[in-house]
Scaffold this active site. Structure first.
Site, PDB file in Angstrom:
ATOM      1  N   SER A  83     -12.433 -18.959  -4.455  1.00 26.67           N
ATOM      2  CA  SER A  83     -12.508 -18.926  -5.924  1.00 26.67           C
ATOM      3  C   SER A  83     -12.059 -17.617  -6.559  1.00 26.67           C
ATOM      4  O   SER A  83     -11.651 -17.608  -7.715  1.00 26.67           O
ATOM      5  CB  SER A  83     -13.918 -19.273  -6.374  1.00 26.67           C
ATOM      6  N   LYS A  90      -5.490 -11.277   6.202  1.00 25.70           N
ATOM      7  CA  LYS A  90      -5.007 -10.132   5.409  1.00 25.70           C
ATOM      8  C   LYS A  90      -5.237 -10.350   3.914  1.00 25.70           C
ATOM      9  O   LYS A  90      -4.359 -10.148   3.083  1.00 25.70           O
ATOM     10  CB  LYS A  90      -3.501  -9.881   5.659  1.00 25.70           C
ATOM     11  N   ASP A 145     -30.558 -23.333  -6.796  1.00 27.68           N
ATOM     12  CA  ASP A 145     -31.014 -24.206  -7.898  1.00 27.68           C
ATOM     13  C   ASP A 145     -30.189 -25.487  -7.982  1.00 27.68           C
ATOM     14  O   ASP A 145     -30.706 -26.549  -8.312  1.00 27.68           O
ATOM     15  CB  ASP A 145     -30.940 -23.463  -9.231  1.00 27.68           C
ATOM     16  N   ASP A 193     -10.009 -35.184   3.553  1.00 32.64           N
ATOM     17  CA  ASP A 193     -11.234 -35.859   3.993  1.00 32.64           C
ATOM     18  C   ASP A 193     -12.472 -35.165   3.435  1.00 32.64           C
ATOM     19  O   ASP A 193     -13.486 -35.799   3.169  1.00 32.64           O
ATOM     20  CB  ASP A 193     -11.318 -35.863   5.526  1.00 32.64           C
ATOM     21  N   SER A 201     -21.057 -12.634 -16.071  1.00 34.84           N
ATOM     22  CA  SER A 201     -21.288 -11.553 -15.115  1.00 34.84           C
ATOM     23  C   SER A 201     -19.965 -10.939 -14.664  1.00 34.84           C
ATOM     24  O   SER A 201     -19.939 -10.064 -13.833  1.00 34.84           O
ATOM     25  CB  SER A 201     -22.051 -12.071 -13.901  1.00 34.84           C
ATOM     26  N   THR A 219     -18.308 -14.638 -25.597  1.00 35.30           N
ATOM     27  CA  THR A 219     -18.853 -15.266 -24.397  1.00 35.30           C
ATOM     28  C   THR A 219     -19.814 -14.323 -23.699  1.00 35.30           C
ATOM     29  O   THR A 219     -19.890 -13.137 -24.017  1.00 35.30           O
ATOM     30  CB  THR A 219     -17.751 -15.708 -23.427  1.00 35.30           C
ATOM     31  N   GLU A 259     -23.625 -23.053  -2.425  1.00 32.60           N
ATOM     32  CA  GLU A 259     -24.350 -22.001  -3.144  1.00 32.60           C
ATOM     33  C   GLU A 259     -24.883 -20.953  -2.178  1.00 32.60           C
ATOM     34  O   GLU A 259     -25.101 -21.241  -1.001  1.00 32.60           O
ATOM     35  CB  GLU A 259     -25.614 -22.593  -3.790  1.00 32.60           C
ATOM     36  N   LYS A 294     -11.149 -18.626 -13.017  1.00 36.19           N
ATOM     37  CA  LYS A 294     -11.714 -18.738 -14.362  1.00 36.19           C
ATOM     38  C   LYS A 294     -10.670 -18.627 -15.469  1.00 36.19           C
ATOM     39  O   LYS A 294     -10.898 -19.061 -16.592  1.00 36.19           O
ATOM     40  CB  LYS A 294     -12.819 -17.718 -14.564  1.00 36.19           C
ATOM     41  N   GLY A 339     -30.028 -18.571  -4.175  1.00 37.53           N
ATOM     42  CA  GLY A 339     -29.901 -19.175  -5.505  1.00 37.53           C
ATOM     43  C   GLY A 339     -29.552 -20.639  -5.392  1.00 37.53           C
ATOM     44  O   GLY A 339     -28.513 -21.073  -5.873  1.00 37.53           O
TER      45      GLY A 339
HETATM   46  C1  LIG Z   1     -17.631 -18.115 -11.681  1.00 39.30           C
HETATM   47  C2  LIG Z   1     -17.309 -18.065 -10.260  1.00 39.30           C
HETATM   48  C3  LIG Z   1     -17.815 -19.017  -9.363  1.00 39.30           C
HETATM   49  C4  LIG Z   1     -18.746 -20.122  -9.787  1.00 39.30           C
HETATM   50  O1  LIG Z   1     -18.145 -20.989 -10.708  1.00 39.30           O
HETATM   51  P1  LIG Z   1     -18.976 -21.990 -11.600  1.00 39.30           P
HETATM   52  O2  LIG Z   1     -17.987 -22.715 -12.416  1.00 39.30           O
HETATM   53  O3  LIG Z   1     -19.945 -21.194 -12.421  1.00 39.30           O
HETATM   54  O4  LIG Z   1     -19.731 -22.869 -10.645  1.00 39.30           O
HETATM   55  C5  LIG Z   1     -17.412 -18.953  -8.044  1.00 39.30           C
HETATM   56  N1  LIG Z   1     -16.591 -17.967  -7.607  1.00 39.30           N
HETATM   57  C6  LIG Z   1     -16.097 -17.032  -8.429  1.00 39.30           C
HETATM   58  C7  LIG Z   1     -15.194 -15.993  -7.867  1.00 39.30           C
HETATM   59  C8  LIG Z   1     -16.429 -17.044  -9.787  1.00 39.30           C
HETATM   60  O5  LIG Z   1     -15.936 -16.110 -10.599  1.00 39.30           O
END
Ligand SMILES: *Cc1c(COP(=O)(O)O)cnc(C)c1O
Length: 322
Positions: free
Chosen positions: A307, A276, A213, A175, A81, A78, A207, A56, A211
């Site tokens: 992410s 690790k 959606d 791929d 969460s 902003t 997802e 992010k 959730g």
């Molecule tokens: C925000 C976030 C997501 C989801 O990202 P979106 O852009 O809202 O789809 C996934 N993993 C982590 C660690 C996040 O902080």
């Protein structure tokens, strides 16, 4: 109705230039265990090693670095969460912009503390009874702040796309690509990058089951709204896709898959034990889906975006204990 200005691949390229020197170029890791188990080549783009611990920072930095001098002076607001909150707080600190963050009362303590630690002014709300978007909009109007939402903004989307751009530029065409999905900023940005750099790549959003959606929206052709889902993937507790993210996902993404909380825990344990690496529940979405579909990945080049890695250490140890 005003027409929306959708981000394009060029915007991802421009974002990459803007965030260079601020964002980490995160490592791409591989695991022999995974490659052997899948009979495939799997590349993990490790955004858990990004600044503040999640991708992010990319979107936040790209958005804030385009503020006018007036916007910089007034500040940013902003709602989030957690990870977007930290991202905005850190980017704002680096650019000397005051930041106000609207956070749920039950956000993980580590995320609240980190946001405050970066100098963010935290305003708390109840995620089950109050509307965070309304609170954010009211603060913006009252104090002349610029609202940067967590996912539904062209500059945020373009910034998030830089992770997939780096991944494909580093390892070559893929791929298949698995991307964690909440509101769709990461998925739509990644899809812009992957469609351009690896046109044949199949792109999947993933997802939490509770959730779904995004899956419902993708399959019905309309943005479906749900109640805040109960899942350990707190970064994907969004209630709906956005007016920017949904059309981009419809256009560029092949399908949206779901995984259970138990599958997230299994992946979290795998990352800890075999690689690790601390990965937060939401960060495990992509790999959990890849594991569930590994028979179909034989002989393929597979990208997985991890992410983020922000998780309260006491909760984390509970997850690992099973
Ligand atoms: C925000 C976030 C997501 C989801 O990202 P979106 O852009 O809202 O789809 C996934 N993993 C982590 C660690 C996040 O902080």
């Amino acid at each position: 109705m005003t027409s929306l200005q959708f981000p394009e691949y060029n915007d991802v390229v421009a974002a990459a230039q803007r965030i260079e020197g601020y964002a980490n170029r995160t490592p791409v890791l591989t695991s022999r265990t995974v490659n052997d188990a899948f009979s495939a080549e799997v590349f993990f783009k490790c955004e858990n090693y990004q600044r503040m611990g999640a991708f992010k920072f990319r979107g936040a930095m790209n958005a804030l670095s385009q503020f006018t001098p007036e916007q910089r002076a007034a500040g940013v607001v902003t709602f989030s969460s957690g990870n977007h909150a930290q991202a905005i707080a850190l980017a704002a600190k680096l650019l000397n912009i005051p930041a106000t963050i609207v956070m749920p009362h039950d956000a993980p303590a580590a995320k609240v503390a980190a946001t405050k630690g970066y100098g963010g002014n935290v305003v708390v709300y109840n995620r089950y009874t109050e509307d965070r978007e309304q609170i954010g909009r009211d603060l913006a109007t009252k104090h002349g702040l610029t609202l940067i939402p967590p996912y539904d903004h062209p500059h945020v989307i373009a910034g998030q796309g830089t992770a997939a751009k780096e991944l494909i530029e580093e390892v070559g065409p893929l791929d298949v690509l698995y991307v964690c999905l909440g509101g769709g900023g990461l998925l739509s940005g990644s899809a812009l990058a992957a469609r351009h750099l690896s046109p044949e790549c199949r792109i999947y959003g993933v997802e939490p089951e509770a959730g779904n959606d995004g899956q419902q929206s993708f399959r019905s052709g309309n943005i479906v709204h749900i109640d805040t889902p109960k899942t350990i993937a707190d970064g994907a507790q969004t209630q709906h896709l956005g007016q920017y993210t949904f059309p981009l996902i419809q256009k560029h993404v092949d399908d949206i898959l779901t995984v259970s909380d138990q599958e997230l825990i299994d992946s979290m344990i795998f990352f800890a034990e075999r690689m690790k690496m601390v990965v937060e529940p939401t960060g495990c979405l992509g790999f959990a889906a890849a594991r569930a579909n590994k028979e179909r990945l034989r002989g393929k080049r597979v990208g997985v975006i991890i992410s983020g890695g922000n998780v309260d250490i006491s909760r984390y140890s509970e997850f690992l204990a099973g």
